[in-house]
Design a protein around this motif. Structure first.
Motif, PDB file in Angstrom:
ATOM      1  N   ASN A 287      -0.751   7.124  -1.440  1.00  0.00           N
ATOM      2  CA  ASN A 287      -1.190   6.302  -2.569  1.00  0.00           C
ATOM      3  C   ASN A 287      -2.047   5.179  -2.011  1.00  0.00           C
ATOM      4  N   ILE A 288      -3.366   5.270  -2.248  1.00  0.00           N
ATOM      5  CA  ILE A 288      -4.322   4.337  -1.663  1.00  0.00           C
ATOM      6  C   ILE A 288      -5.272   3.848  -2.758  1.00  0.00           C
ATOM      7  N   ASN A 289      -5.474   2.559  -2.800  1.00  0.00           N
ATOM      8  CA  ASN A 289      -6.413   1.966  -3.769  1.00  0.00           C
ATOM      9  C   ASN A 289      -6.092   2.385  -5.199  1.00  0.00           C
ATOM     10  N   GLY A 290      -4.787   2.503  -5.498  1.00  0.00           N
ATOM     11  CA  GLY A 290      -4.381   2.878  -6.847  1.00  0.00           C
ATOM     12  C   GLY A 290      -4.547   4.344  -7.171  1.00  0.00           C
ATOM     13  N   LYS A 291      -4.797   5.171  -6.170  1.00  0.00           N
ATOM     14  CA  LYS A 291      -4.984   6.599  -6.400  1.00  0.00           C
ATOM     15  C   LYS A 291      -3.985   7.399  -5.584  1.00  0.00           C
TER      16      LYS A 291
END
Length: 582
Positions: A287-291
């Motif tokens: 889960n990175i940058n809200g994705k």
């Protein structure tokens, strides 16, 4: 069917549908993940091919620049005095502009160093090279042997050596490629060099970054592609401080060759190293940058140890790691869309299946009730037939007595014996039927005896203990078994001459089981025994029989946990044994 049974059947159907949907959900999810992996692998192949073309092309391009720098150095040698003291910086500025290189520097050897002694670039003047490892070793080898023999990067030609493009120690804001020439006719090394602009333009033309940008733009799921140096990624900066206190970066040790690196995760360094060392593709969900993303780390081995890929010590390595980042939410959206469509289809199919099952159960009930009615009617008819025979015997009793009296008066002893023998045989047969003990079975046997007489079949039967038929075995099922066995035997013996039409039936009830045995004439009995007699639809008859008789017998027997066995007593006789426990 009882209500509880219906509820159990419906509940079981619902559970099966739910389990099927869950299984389909995860199977479809796995399929979509595989499709995404396949798509990413295809993109990776394109990028890998572009990187290799760019890398190999860049090395060939650098080799060509190196050869041109050697030519420039030779040309400068003819234009300059062989004594470095007699060459001026102004001459070098004029010569570098005329030849078309960025600058020309002359390197002079001292007792403990090699100095940038004269140059068209004022920033170069007076700088020592003693700390430039392994460049300093190469300079000494040129002065001593006129040939560089170090096992390191660079291009070696006669009296010439050139290193790869690198950040200048004397000008950290610029990147150059230097060439070094010394054939012994001068007391200095001639060092022409060019800036990075030409190579940058070449790499732009090869289009690796453009290909990455285009791939991201044309893909629904690809977010980022990065080409990592597996030896230097995550190990911090390799900057050094030059003699003037300026921070100098190093192009060779850069950790990212192409692409961007915006989707950073804590395990990236570990996964890059693991992929490179193991040679296997590593996948990770993050889960990175809200994705919610899927990262793939793909190791790529190169055919050679080129100057474009080096470790933290500047030593060539033989590969890199390509990282692709895809939007995992795309899978969920596709899955939700497909699952909704399939759920509608499954719902419709389930509804139709339930309707079909309902109609089938109704038809089964109706057929079963009809079969029971037919069996009951046959049972009543056979009972009536037996009682009618008994009444007929009683009605004709007076006529029999009168006939016997007349034959006795006439002294017709032979005729009298024959008549009474025939009469007692009929009475004994009827008594045997009555003594079976079970009215329904007795009625069936009476009917089959009459049928055998009309077919001219020698049919004999014997029963014992059937008056104790109380162990749960339905009389209806017994009659179905016996009726099919007798009919099957009659059909078989009707193929032969009258004197060969023999059928024997016996039944007995003992402690623990009830047993029936029927034996009949059967030519080539051994061959018949090996055939699938009990399979539905199989028949040895030539007419339009359905082949359900023996199949029905076996089904009833197995329903009561019994066994059925076929024996061949002789070549022309076959016997069926049925034993049912109670």
């Amino acid at each position: 069917m009882p209500r509880n049974t219906w509820l159990m059947a419906i509940s079981l159907s619902v559970i099966i549908v739910l389990l099927s949907n869950v299984a389909y959900y995860f199977l479809t999810k796995k399929t979509l993940e595989d499709a995404l992996n396949h798509e990413m692998r295809a993109v990776a192949k394109q990028i890998e091919f572009s990187v290799e073309q760019s890398r190999l092309g860049s090395e060939k391009f650098q080799e060509q620049i190196g050869r041109e720098l050697r030519i420039v150095a030779i040309a400068a040698q003819y234009a300059l005095d062989p004594d470095v003291e007699k060459v001026t910086n102004e001459q070098l500025k004029e010569l570098s502009a005329k030849i078309g290189v960025s600058h020309i520097t002359l390197m002079k050897r001292t007792e403990d160093n090699i100095i940038l002694y004269k140059s068209s670039d004022e920033n170069e003047l007076g700088k020592g090279t003693k700390t430039w490892d392994p460049w300093y070793v190469a300079f000494n080898q040129l002065f001593d042997d006129k040939q560089v023999k170090i096992d390191w990067l660079g291009q070696t030609l006669p009296n010439f050596w050139s290193g790869p493009f690198e950040v200048a120690s004397t000008d950290p804001d610029h990147i150059y490629k230097w060439g070094y020439y010394h054939d012994g006719t001068t007391n200095y090394i001639i060092d022409p060099y060019v800036n990075y602009t030409t190579l940058a333009e070449y790499e732009k033309l090869t289009g690796t970054n453009q290909l990455i940008d285009k791939s991201i733009k044309n893909s629904d799921s690809l977010l980022e592609a990065t080409v990592f140096n597996p030896s230097t990624f995550g190990k911090g900066s390799f900057d050094t401080v030059n003699e003037d206190g300026e921070v100098q970066g190093h192009l060779l040790q850069k950790d990212i060759f192409y692409g961007s690196y915006l989707y950073e995760a804590d395990n990236d360094v570990q996964n890059v190293t693991k992929a490179y060392k193991s040679g296997n593709v590593i996948s990770a969900k993050e889960n990175i940058n809200g994705k919610h993303v899927l990262k793939m780390f793909i190791p790529v081995l190169t055919a050679d140890n080129g100057a474009s890929i080096v470790d933290e010590n500047g030593e060539p390595i033989h590969g890199y790691v390509l990282s692709l980042v895809s939007d995992y939410q795309v899978i969920q959206e596709r899955l939700d869309s497909q699952f909704l469509n399939i759920a509608i289809v499954i719902f419709l199919i389930t509804g139709i299946s339930i309707l079909i099952a309902t109609f089938a159960m109704r038809y089964f009930h109706q057929s079963r009730e009809k079969m029971v009615q037919v069996t009951q009617q046959t049972y009543v008819d056979e009972i009536n037939s037996m009682f009618q025979s008994i009444r007929a015997q009683r009605h004709d009793f007076l006529n029999h007595v009168q006939t016997i009296h007349s034959l006795a008066e006439l002294n017709k002893s032979k005729e009298l014996v024959a008549y009474t023998k025939e009469l007692t045989g009929e009475i004994r047969l009827m008594n045997d039927i009555i003594n079976i003990g079970n009215p329904a079975i007795a009625a069936l046997i009476r009917s089959k005896i009459s049928q055998a007489e009309s077919y001219r079949i020698a049919f004999s039967c014997s029963f014992s203990g059937l008056n104790r038929l109380e162990m749960g075995l339905k009389t209806l099922d017994v009659n179905r078994m016996l009726g099919n066995l007798i009919d099957n035997a009659f059909d078989e013996v009707m193929k032969y001459a009258e004197d060969s039409r023999e059928v024997e039936l016996s039944g007995r009830q003992m402690d623990g089981f009830i047993e029936f045995c029927i034996s009949n004439t059967c030519m080539n009995a051994h061959e018949v025994k090996d055939k699938p007699l009990f399979e539905a639809g199989f028949t040895t008859k030539n007419d339009a029989h359905q082949g359900l008789g023996l199949f029905t017998v076996k089904s009833i027997t197995e329903h009561y946990k019994g066994t059925i066995q076929v024996n061949v007593e002789s070549e022309n006789r076959i016997t069926f044994y049925i034993r049912i426990p109670h």
